[in-house]
Write an enzyme that holds these catalytic residues in place. Structure first.
Site: not given
Ligand code: RIB
Length: 295
Positions: A12, A40-41, A44, A186, A239, A243, A278
């Protein structure tokens, strides 16, 4: 030679703003520092695995829309040497977006899956036939539930090892759990997934359930409860830390490292991830993690 890593999941565009105030219902507040960056998980985790790998091939199976975000998302994966031959561009569809608010070092996220919802079993299952027993599949839950379930079943038949990161939470058929090599919720996802306490759930799923605890590290069960501590770091943005952890875990396990060593490696990688803005901004290289672990 390490096994391949195949990430099946969301890709994403993350639209992140920082704010000093969270709006109430019906209220408007001012924010600052718009960041537009691929996330996007699934993506990432793919970028994490690709940055941290030694000789594994990292593939991503997913979908983007035929819009400007879609091109940027694919370019970004390719720049990180993720194999994108199984990524689809869906005509007339938007790419997935995540709308992220950063407030007091924590995030609130609304995901609009869009093209990610087209990652259906009929697209994915034929691709799985290309891989070999022992290869690792990694999934999260920003793609359709039916796909996650069908891939777990098919992977069991093909001898592929599944790491399921059950994020965001949704109910999971417990019968499928036996077919998953590793489950990595988690703490809050673990609470929602199991009726029992975290300790009981860990004991019921030895060397399979790994619960990430943020600044406390991660726990799993091997005869007794094992805690693998996190590494101290300066937090800028959490964030994508989970991932990075998952991508790193897949790399270490696909190299044949023990579960304990793999979790240490993943904890170290995620301690770098939180130090930059980010979801992918702070993902470290292999050299950075190896150097930190050798100190
Ligand atoms: O885990 C983080 C992700 O969750 C972010 O990059 C976002 O896209 C959401 O999906």
């Amino acid at each position: 030679m390490a096994h391949k890593i195949i990430i099946i999941g969301s890709a994403s565009m993350d639209l992140t703003v920082q704010t000093q105030m969270i709006p109430e219902q019906g209220e408007t507040v001012l924010g600052e520092n718009l960041l537009m960056a691929p996330g996007g998980k699934g993506a990432n985790q793919a970028v994490s695995a690709a940055r941290l790998k030694r000789d594994q091939d990292v593939y991503m199976i997913g979908a983007v829309g035929d819009d400007a975000f879609g091109k940027q998302i694919l370019d970004n994966l390719q720049q990180h040497c993720v194999n994108t031959q199984y990524m689809q561009t869906v005509e007339g569809e938007h790419s997935g977006t995540a709308h992220i608010t950063l407030f007091e070092q924590d995030n609130r996220i609304i995901v609009v899956p869009a093209a990610n919802n087209t990652i259906l079993p009929e697209v994915v299952l034929p691709i799985l036939q290309q891989f070999e027993p022992g290869d690792f599949i990694m999934m999260q839950q920003e793609i359709p539930e039916e796909t996650v379930e069908a891939v777990i079943e098919e992977a069991a038949l093909l001898g592929l090892k599944v790491i399921l990161n059950p994020a965001p939470y949704r109910p999971l058929d417990k019968k499928l759990l036996d077919k998953v090599a590793y489950l990595t919720p988690n703490e809050s996802e673990c609470r929602q997934l199991f009726d029992e306490s975290m300790d009981d759930a860990l004991a019921q799923h030895p060397n399979q359930l790994i619960v990430t605890l943020g600044a406390e590290g991660a726990v799993y069960f091997d005869e007794t409860r094992q805690t693998v501590p996190a590494y101290p770091c300066e937090v800028v943005d959490t964030t994508g830390a989970g991932d990075t952890f998952n991508g790193a875990l897949a790399v270490a396990l696909s190299e044949g490292q023990s579960l304990e060593t793999a979790i240490q490696f993943a904890n170290s990688a995620s301690s770098f991830a939180v130090t930059a803005l980010g979801a992918q901004g702070g993902i470290p290289t292999r050299e950075e993690v190896d150097e930190a672990l050798n100190k």
